[in-house]
Design a protein around this motif. Structure first.
Motif, short mmCIF file in Angstrom:
data_model
loop_
_atom_site.label_atom_id
_atom_site.label_comp_id
_atom_site.label_asym_id
_atom_site.label_seq_id
_atom_site.Cartn_x
_atom_site.Cartn_y
_atom_site.Cartn_z
N ILE A 172 12.82 5.49 -92.88
CA ILE A 172 13.48 4.31 -92.34
C ILE A 172 12.47 3.26 -91.85
O ILE A 172 12.73 2.06 -91.94
N GLN A 173 11.30 3.70 -91.39
CA GLN A 173 10.31 2.72 -90.96
C GLN A 173 9.77 1.92 -92.15
O GLN A 173 9.43 0.74 -92.02
N GLN A 174 9.67 2.56 -93.33
CA GLN A 174 9.26 1.83 -94.53
C GLN A 174 10.33 0.82 -94.93
O GLN A 174 10.03 -0.31 -95.32
N TYR A 175 11.59 1.24 -94.78
CA TYR A 175 12.71 0.34 -95.09
C TYR A 175 12.64 -0.90 -94.19
O TYR A 175 12.80 -2.04 -94.66
N LEU A 176 12.41 -0.69 -92.90
CA LEU A 176 12.32 -1.81 -91.95
C LEU A 176 11.11 -2.68 -92.24
O LEU A 176 11.17 -3.91 -92.12
N SER A 177 10.01 -2.05 -92.63
CA SER A 177 8.81 -2.83 -92.99
C SER A 177 9.08 -3.73 -94.18
O SER A 177 8.62 -4.88 -94.22
N ASN A 178 9.82 -3.23 -95.15
CA ASN A 178 10.17 -4.05 -96.32
C ASN A 178 10.99 -5.27 -95.90
O ASN A 178 10.79 -6.38 -96.41
N ILE A 179 11.94 -5.07 -94.98
CA ILE A 179 12.74 -6.19 -94.47
C ILE A 179 11.83 -7.22 -93.81
O ILE A 179 11.97 -8.43 -94.02
N LEU A 180 10.88 -6.76 -93.00
CA LEU A 180 9.98 -7.67 -92.31
C LEU A 180 9.14 -8.49 -93.28
O LEU A 180 8.95 -9.71 -93.10
N HIS A 181 8.62 -7.85 -94.32
CA HIS A 181 7.82 -8.59 -95.31
C HIS A 181 8.68 -9.61 -96.05
O HIS A 181 8.21 -10.73 -96.35
#
Length: 510
Positions: free
Chosen positions: A318-327
């Motif tokens: 889920i942290q990778q998913y959130l990182s993708n949203i941020l980018h």
């Protein structure tokens, strides 16, 4: 080394069991001849384990259940006892940063004596940190590690060379009865990490582990300190390898910040200086944050958008998913870095109190800049602001160390799950304006335990040589100069949030 690491993992899974899972332990050496295992090293959390006079688990819970014989390191039941001890201002406290933490063992022992006197205190035969429990369980030898005792039990190793239990301190806090039988209940024989324990594996432990009786066992370490041991020797081109120039971050549920020096350095609010607690012959100062990985998990799991995200994650974290949203957000807004997304969102991260450098377990968390949004983007931004806040906490600790004499820190080294998170490592580099070293070794804590086992087996002349030989390589994350000034501003807000919390307390207490 791999076998030593796996062995440590398996035994740690058996912590507290009177009869460890033999099948689980034996699986460690499957397809490996026992004679190839030259030494065993242990690490564990600095949790308090209690045993009766016959060596059986003894409950530390009001339930009276003897399987509940361990007070977890982060247990804050002894906040009142810690406050009382600190009010006494005994000289021993200067070796814990001036204030004892409720996470340390003497406040917890005072709590046990007060609240479970008949059930526990009067029946107790041994109190051990979990690392010392493991060596005792493996060897039947009651020696203790200087790492455990100096860091968590107020065992004195002073600048004038004194090494002792300070009887006046224990009398003052009401634990003078622990001095009986040469302090046996809490440790009569103190050994430096990595030194051989007794005659090695006992017959019983060897049989349970599928190893050879007499295999050398190294004096243990607290898990974070073992992580520092495995981390501090990591070699990266262009980064100073000297131990005293490095700040090691051992990240997990909490984060420990380890700095070593040749001379004792007294830093208010930061534990230590501790002699021979990590690198023998050097003094250790230990800062820390009581909730880091746990805080990120809490922020994510308590947000209304999380259940919907989990339904579509697949194998993605889920942290990778959130990182993708941020980018994606940064790209849409033409920002040069995701860091700039939180200019109006700020977090004070002490949801479980402040360990360092304020040393106030009563502090609370703060979030400033919330809106009515409850979508995925709002979660991603709050996640980012939390990660940044943890990095500001590192900077706060680093500045305190520098103000006290650690003037040569040139890099930070990070291990644990958060070291694999680019958002976190980049924030640490940019906030502290220092290169961040991330080791190739995926388990620095277990590497530290392996170093202890190697030293017990006399494979190296000393731990310093073992650290340098086994430290391995890594990669470096360097600061982004375009982001550093932005973080300087947010760090100023971070410090203001602490001032405001004190102001609010003063208003409400007037």
């Amino acid at each position: 080394m791999i076998v030593l690491n796996n062995l440590t993992v398996r035994v740690l899974r058996s912590v507290g069991r009177t009869k460890p899972n033999q099948a689980e332990a034996s699986a460690v050496v499957k397809n490996v001849k026992p004679e190839r295992i030259k030494g065993v090293g242990f690490d564990a959390t600095c949790s308090l384990a209690c045993f009766d006079k016959s060596g059986q688990p003894l409950s530390v819970s009001p339930s009276g259940n003897n399987e509940q014989n361990i007070i977890l390191w982060l247990d804050h039941r002894a906040v009142k006892e810690a406050e009382e001890i600190n009010s006494l201002n005994h000289p021993v406290l200067k070796y814990v940063g001036g204030k004892i933490s409720p996470e340390m063992e003497t406040p917890k022992l005072v709590w046990l004596k007060r609240h479970l006197r008949r059930q526990c205190w009067e029946k107790a035969g041994l109190f051990l940190d979990l690392p010392d429990f493991l060596t005792w369980r493996a060897t039947d030898n009651e020696s203790r590690s200087s790492c455990s005792l100096v860091c968590k039990w107020t065992y004195e190793m002073t600048t004038d060379g004194t090494e002792r239990w300070n009887e006046s301190y224990f009398k003052q806090v009401g634990l003078e009865d622990l001095a009986e039988h040469n302090w046996r209940k809490i440790g009569s024989v103190v050994l430096p990490p990595g030194s051989p324990v007794g005659s090695g594996l006992s017959r019983r432990a060897a049989a349970e582990l599928g190893l050879l009786e007499g295999t050398p066992v190294g004096t243990s370490m607290i898990d974070a300190h073992a992580g520092g041991l495995g981390l501090i020797g990591c070699s990266v081109e262009g980064v100073d390898p000297a131990f005293h120039t490095r700040l090691s971050l051992i990240c997990g549920t909490s984060t420990c910040h380890m700095a070593v020096s040749k001379e004792a350095t007294f830093t208010p609010g930061i534990w230590g200086p501790y002699k021979n607690a990590m690198v023998p012959g050097m003094w250790l100062n230990e800062g820390g944050q009581s909730a880091t990985g746990k805080l990120i998990d809490h922020i994510v799991e308590s947000h209304p958008a999380t259940p919907g995200i989990r339904q579509k994650l697949g194998d993605m974290h889920i942290q990778q998913y959130l990182s993708n949203i941020l980018h994606d957000l940064a790209k849409k807004q033409n920002l040069k870095s995701v860091a700039f997304l939180t200019s109006d969102l700020h977090v004070w991260p002490d949801f479980h109190g402040n360990r360092s450098p304020i040393a106030d377990p009563s502090l609370k968390g703060i979030i400033c800049g919330l809106t009515l949004a409850d979508d995925e983007e709002s979660l991603a931004l709050l996640y980012l602001a939390t990660v940044q806040a943890l990095s500001y906490g590192t900077r706060h600790i680093l500045e305190s160390l520098r103000n006290s004499g650690y003037s040569e820190i040139k890099s930070t080294l990070i291990c644990g799950g958060l070291s694999k998170n680019p958002i976190f490592t980049e924030a640490q580099a940019d906030v502290c304006n220092l290169p961040v070293v991330c080791p190739d070794e995926v388990e620095s804590v277990l590497l530290g335990a392996a170093i202890l086992g190697a030293c017990a087996a006399k494979h190296f002349d000393d731990i310093a040589t073992a650290i340098q030989s086994m430290g391995g390589k890594g990669r470096v994350v360097r600061p982004n100069e375009e982001v550093v000034k932005f973080h300087d501003k947010k760090y100023a807000v971070f410090l203001k949030m602490y001032e405001h919390q004190l102001e609010y307390r003063s208003i409400m207490g007037s």
